[in-house]
Design an enzyme around this catalytic site. Structure first.
Site, PDB file in Angstrom:
ATOM      1  N   HIS A 191       0.855  -1.196   0.000  1.00 53.82           N
ATOM      2  CA  HIS A 191       0.000   0.000   0.000  1.00 53.82           C
ATOM      3  C   HIS A 191       0.889   1.243   0.000  1.00 53.82           C
ATOM      4  O   HIS A 191       0.811   2.081   0.892  1.00 53.82           O
ATOM      5  CB  HIS A 191      -0.966  -0.018   1.191  1.00 53.82           C
ATOM      6  CG  HIS A 191      -2.026  -1.075   1.046  1.00 53.82           C
ATOM      7  ND1 HIS A 191      -3.199  -0.860   0.349  1.00 53.82           N
ATOM      8  CD2 HIS A 191      -2.081  -2.358   1.473  1.00 53.82           C
ATOM      9  CE1 HIS A 191      -3.934  -1.960   0.370  1.00 53.82           C
ATOM     10  NE2 HIS A 191      -3.280  -2.886   1.042  1.00 53.82           N
ATOM     11  N   ASP A 267      -5.822 -13.060   0.213  1.00 54.61           N
ATOM     12  CA  ASP A 267      -6.412 -11.742   0.532  1.00 54.61           C
ATOM     13  C   ASP A 267      -7.941 -11.889   0.596  1.00 54.61           C
ATOM     14  O   ASP A 267      -8.689 -10.994   0.221  1.00 54.61           O
ATOM     15  CB  ASP A 267      -6.010 -10.693  -0.506  1.00 54.61           C
ATOM     16  CG  ASP A 267      -6.169  -9.260  -0.001  1.00 54.61           C
ATOM     17  OD1 ASP A 267      -6.456  -9.059   1.194  1.00 54.61           O
ATOM     18  OD2 ASP A 267      -6.018  -8.337  -0.819  1.00 54.61           O
TER      19      ASP A 267
END
Ligand SMILES: [Zn+2]
Length: 371
Positions: A191, A267
């Protein structure tokens, strides 16, 4: 509880496949005997295929529940994923206010200490944020902030944190990496709007890998190689989500050529193992439709992938079965230095999946317990 058992088939050992027998006792593999057999034979006979149980280091949810809910959510999630062959996993949190993280980790403490029957082993916590870049949130809500050792120690006292995703370019994060490593946390980059140079420096300081390679990080341009460039040029380990939605098959092939220990994560969200509809991901409402999970604006918000499908997808890309197996099991174990998992060898935990030649699951055994 004393358990023992015997599994027959084409068994994948660290030295290759053998046709024979695996015996386990009290949760551990005690013996593997048999004769070597070629992989092409393994895929073309009706004999069962016996592989190490899958290890997933990035799990947000499944079976309608999200790790951030606390309570018994983690056991429910671990039970859904065990039915898809995942014998151990990291419960993964979202970027959130400290009080939300405390709620989740308070429930995860006992869930990590004791494995419930019918559930995968919860190895600990993967903290995905909040120490990430607010400009590369992906599906994370904006509670991003620089890392704080004090906060981490407080959370780690509630439940063991094994892995921290952070953006190295955030103020102070890069400098904190050596102390995080010294405290025993594995650190990975994700991220992030960081440059190639930020990535290289983070690896130099001890970061071990990358969070869902390609997703939510600066891409590769030949004059500005970005975080993807840093990963492809220098990483030994990295996550990838092989659901064929998060990354094109061609991008997965590039990563396979570049990163020796590229390993799969799901995920996965609450929507994994559930019908199409609306689910919660941390504080966000997400919609499952056509195999994907998205925010209202269309942003991919985690997956519905399970590890058995991840294995089939890798084999569908042309990987040999032993190579694919390492990428859904062994490399993740090695990354966290879990030498008693991720391989079928005497002394290791009896974490085993039995599949048919179409790679459909027939049986799952976790720490000697047959599901
Ligand atoms: Zn995630």
């Amino acid at each position: 509880m004393k358990t023992s058992g015997v599994i027959e088939g084409h068994i994948l050992t660290p030295e290759g496949f053998v046709q024979g027998v695996l015996a386990h006792e009290d949760g551990r593999i005690v013996r593997i005997s048999g004769d070597p057999v070629e992989e092409r034979v393994v895929r073309h006979t009706a004999t069962d295929i016996v592989l190490p149980g899958f290890i997933d280091l990035h799990v947000h949810g499944g079976g309608g529940r999200d790790i951030m809910q606390g309570g018994d959510a983690a056991q429910r999630v671990a039970s859904l994923h065990l039915r898809h062959g995942t014998t151990s996993l990291l419960a993964t949190t979202m970027t959130a206010p400290l009080s939300d993280l405390e709620t989740a980790l308070t429930a995860l403490g006992p869930a990590c200490r004791e494995r419930q029957r019918g559930s995968a082993r919860i190895l600990g916590v993967h903290l995905e944020g909040p120490y990430i870049n607010s400009g590369k949130l992906g599906a994370q809500p904006n509670y991003a902030r620089p890392a704080s050792m004090e906060e981490l120690k407080r959370l780690d006292a509630l439940a063991p944190i094994r892995l921290i995703t952070l953006a190295p370019e955030l103020h102070g994060n890069l400098e904190l990496i050596p102390s995080l490593k010294a405290e025993g946390f594995q650190v990975q980059i994700g991220h992030s709007l960081g440059t190639y140079e930020d990535g290289v420096e983070a690896l130099h300081l001890g970061a071990g890998g990358f969070t869902h390679l390609f997703n939510a990080m600066t891409g590769l341009h030949h004059r500005e190689p970005g975080m993807v460039g840093a990963a492809l040029a220098h990483a030994r380990y990295s996550e990838i989500i092989p659901d064929l939605l998060h990354a094109h098959a061609g991008a997965i092939r590039v990563a396979l050529r570049a990163i020796p220990c590229l390993y799969c994560v799901t995920d996965s969200t609450a929507a994994a193992g559930m019908p199409d509809g609306d689910y919660m991901l941390g504080r966000h409402k997400v919609t499952k439709c056509m195999g994907g999970v998205r925010l209202p604006d269309g942003t991919l918000a985690g997956s519905t992938l399970t590890m058995d499908q991840a294995l089939r997808n890798l084999v569908g890309l042309g990987l040999e079965l032993d190579d694919a197996s390492r990428r859904v099991s062994t490399f993740a174990a090695d990354y966290l230095a879990l030498h008693e998992r991720g391989r079928l060898t005497p002394g290791a935990w009896a974490d085993v999946v039995v599949m048919d030649r179409q790679l459909q699951l027939k049986q799952v055994i976790v720490e000697g317990e047959a599901l």
